[in-house]
Design an enzyme around this catalytic site. Structure first.
Site, short mmCIF file in Angstrom:
data_model
loop_
_atom_site.label_atom_id
_atom_site.label_comp_id
_atom_site.label_asym_id
_atom_site.label_seq_id
_atom_site.Cartn_x
_atom_site.Cartn_y
_atom_site.Cartn_z
N HIS A 270 44.55 26.06 12.64
CA HIS A 270 43.10 26.15 12.75
C HIS A 270 42.39 25.84 11.43
O HIS A 270 41.18 26.02 11.30
CB HIS A 270 42.71 27.54 13.25
CG HIS A 270 43.32 27.87 14.57
ND1 HIS A 270 42.90 27.30 15.76
CD2 HIS A 270 44.35 28.68 14.91
CE1 HIS A 270 43.64 27.75 16.76
NE2 HIS A 270 44.53 28.59 16.26
N ASN B 6 41.49 31.19 7.25
CA ASN B 6 40.72 30.56 8.31
C ASN B 6 39.38 31.22 8.58
O ASN B 6 38.39 30.54 8.85
CB ASN B 6 41.54 30.58 9.61
CG ASN B 6 40.77 30.03 10.79
OD1 ASN B 6 40.47 28.85 10.84
ND2 ASN B 6 40.44 30.89 11.74
N ASP C 116 48.52 32.85 8.11
CA ASP C 116 47.99 33.07 9.45
C ASP C 116 47.22 31.85 9.95
O ASP C 116 46.63 31.11 9.17
CB ASP C 116 47.07 34.31 9.40
CG ASP C 116 46.57 34.72 10.75
OD1 ASP C 116 47.40 35.10 11.60
OD2 ASP C 116 45.34 34.68 10.98
N GLU D 133 52.31 30.27 10.46
CA GLU D 133 52.17 30.50 11.89
C GLU D 133 51.36 29.37 12.51
O GLU D 133 50.13 29.39 12.50
CB GLU D 133 51.47 31.85 12.15
CG GLU D 133 51.28 32.14 13.63
CD GLU D 133 49.92 32.72 13.96
OE1 GLU D 133 49.80 33.37 15.01
OE2 GLU D 133 48.96 32.50 13.19
#
Length: 555
Positions: free
Chosen positions: A279, A165, A275, A318
């Site tokens: 997003h 991200n 992770d 996540e």
């Protein structure tokens, strides 16, 4: 690529009281159970690389990271060598762990950032500067290779934590990657999909343009860095081969995917923990999975003597705020996304800590129903504590026995956060915010008799869970309500497994109904008390000081 990088190289209410549980006997030696591993039942240990164990003090200071920091906001010395030492010592094996997830170890930004809690260095691993090199504070490429081989030799899989991200923050020592690679504005407001994905998580955390279709050149600072390290030509040739072979455009997304999947192709990484999933546009995750699968197949083809089993590459994510109650969907408010359809086998279950407040049967039955219906073929990862959840299940560590019982016996994967098994303190004097959750692993606590008793409880449950995939992946059935007894049954291909578990049982004499799973005259073993019993009239009778029974059929 890496070989030349060695230089840098939903809530219910529950009642089980630890006051009613006596300390279990010492765990027995581990018997190899590699052939019983299934990801849907994995017993996973999550640790912060920098905070677990310092195996090589010589690598503690690099890149002049010597500015004063806030409490627990700098590097503390933990490294890959330290993890390997604990694998070799049998710490994870004794705990029943069959997968280890550690925070990212790629090279981090060199400078410090003050986010309002004093200077902070990238000890946590989530502020990448160069995905193609390891950060010397964590260790070398050869040390990572050794860790993986050592873990595999013990039947333990390795889960690599990956960040797609964002880059690390911009500092005097760490330039911005450039507008063609990332954005610095707007900052996310989390009001819906568009204000959660194409934006920066927080100020000064540049967001990679993963959705961009425009081809980009490498950032000047990265080119200069590689030339200085003497590996520019090798890296460029590898990129040329990758993009040509896979017929892919040179977009930011594809560069990062190439760099991340190299670790799978070269080292045999077994899984990714991804992770900040929500997003990033979901198509990027589908592409990452495609390339990871290809890389894992390449590694297996090139290393036939090192293959652990026939399991495919595994990817867990996540999606902050996702709960098992949502099934396959995550709702942004204005849009729903099925991440399981975009590369993921598993999502972290943020709902567990609330459900664990309820009674066993309500939670176990609900999880069993969802996992074997709407989530059939997929899975969830339960946790009680983590590195960024400021409201964990047992913040003051007053329910260490209870936490282990709930976490390790609930359907799904179990995440043991480092120190859960010894009640590592989560409130640290002088620390602010998430620094409280990220203290150093207090190995000296193992000198305490009380801590050893807590650890032994987690070891007993963990080893039983590891040895029996039925616990995490099997079908659940209550056999008796009071005192509470249930069974788990699992069958996949040639693997068949059955167990019976009793909780909140009376101390001393107890009778357990077992006729539904075990034949008359069978010899069973209660692994919690290390007691063998015979089935008579569909029951087994035990006389132990424990309130827990873990029954398996003797071999």
């Amino acid at each position: 690529m890496r070989k030349l990088s060695i230089y840098f190289l939903c809530g219910f209410w529950l009642c089980i009281s630890c006051k009613n549980e006596t300390a279990p006997a010492e765990p027995e030696a581990h018997s190899e159970t590699a052939d019983t591993f299934v990801w849907e039942a994995a017993n996973l240990y999550f640790l912060l690389t920098d905070r677990f164990h310092n195996g090589n003090p010589a690598n503690d200071l690099n890149f002049s990271r010597d500015a004063e920091t806030g409490v627990l906001r700098g590097f503390e010395g933990g490294d890959l060598a330290g993890i390997t030492q604990k694998i070799e010592e049998g710490y994870f094996t004794d705990l029943g762990i069959n997968a280890i997830w550690f925070t990212p170890v790629v090279e981090q930004i060199h400078g410090a950032v003050d986010e309002g809690t004093g200077n902070t260095y990238a000890y946590h691993g989530y502020w990448a500067k160069d995905w193609t090199a390891l950060d010397p504070n964590f260790g070398t490429y050869e040390e990572l290779k050794t860790l993986i081989k050592t873990a595999h030799a013990k039947g333990i899989r390795i889960v690599m934590d990956v960040v797609l991200n964002h880059t690390g923050p911009v500092t005097e020592d760490d330039p911005f990657w450039g507008e063609s690679w990332a954005i610095q504005q707007p900052q996310c407001t989390y009001q819906g999909y568009e204000t959660t994905v194409p934006c920066t998580l927080v100020a000064n955390l540049p967001d990679i343009k993963t959705a961009s279709t425009e081809e980009v050149e490498l950032p000047d600072f990265l080119v200069e860095k590689w030339k200085k390290e003497g590996r520019y030509d090798t890296e460029i040739q590898e990129l040329e081969n990758y993009f040509t072979t896979n017929n892919l455009p040179r977009t930011p997304r594809n560069y990062l995917i190439k760099w991340l999947t190299d670790y799978v192709r070269e080292l045999g990484i077994d899984a990714f923990r991804v992770d900040t999933v929500k997003h990033v546009d979901e198509s990027s995750w589908a592409d990452l999975r495609t390339q990871a699968d290809l890389a894992f197949a390449d590694w297996k083809q090139n290393n036939p003597n090192e293959i652990l089993d026939d399991n495919a590459f595994f990817m867990l994510g996540e999606v902050y705020g996702y709960g098992i109650g949502g099934g396959r969907d995550y709702n942004f408010g204005d849009k729903t996304v099925d991440y399981f359809a975009n590369g993921f086998d598993n999502l972290i279950n943020f709902q567990f800590k609330y459900d664990a407040k309820g009674d066993y049967e309500t939670m176990f039955k609900a999880y069993d129903s969802i996992l074997h219906n709407s989530l059939e073929g997929k899975s969830i990862l339960n946790y009680s504590t983590s590195h960024d959840d400021g409201d964990p299940f047992d913040k003051d560590r007053s329910k260490a026995y209870e936490t282990g019982t709930k976490l390790l016996l609930t359907p799904g994967l179990a995440q043991v956060y480092y120190g859960d098994e010894i009640a590592r303190p989560l409130i640290i004097e002088g620390a602010q915010g998430d620094a409280n959750l990220r203290g150093n692993m207090p190995w000296s606590l193992l000198d305490s008799t009380e801590t050893k008793q807590v650890l032994t409880h987690w070891q007993k449950l963990g080893c039983f869970r590891r040895d029996h995939p039925a616990v995490g992946a099997g079908r659940h059935e209550m056999l008796q309500q009071d005192p509470y007894v249930f069974s788990r049954s699992f069958k996949k291909d040639e693997l068949e497994d059955m167990v019976i578990i009793g909780l909140d049982l009376p101390k001393g004499e107890k009778s357990i109904p077992v006729a539904k799973l075990f034949a008359e005259g069978s010899t069973l073993k209660d692994t919690y008390s290390n007691t063998e019993v015979n089935v008579q009239n569909g029951m087994v009778k035990l006389n132990t000081p424990e309130t827990i029974v873990l029954l398996e059929k003797t071999k």
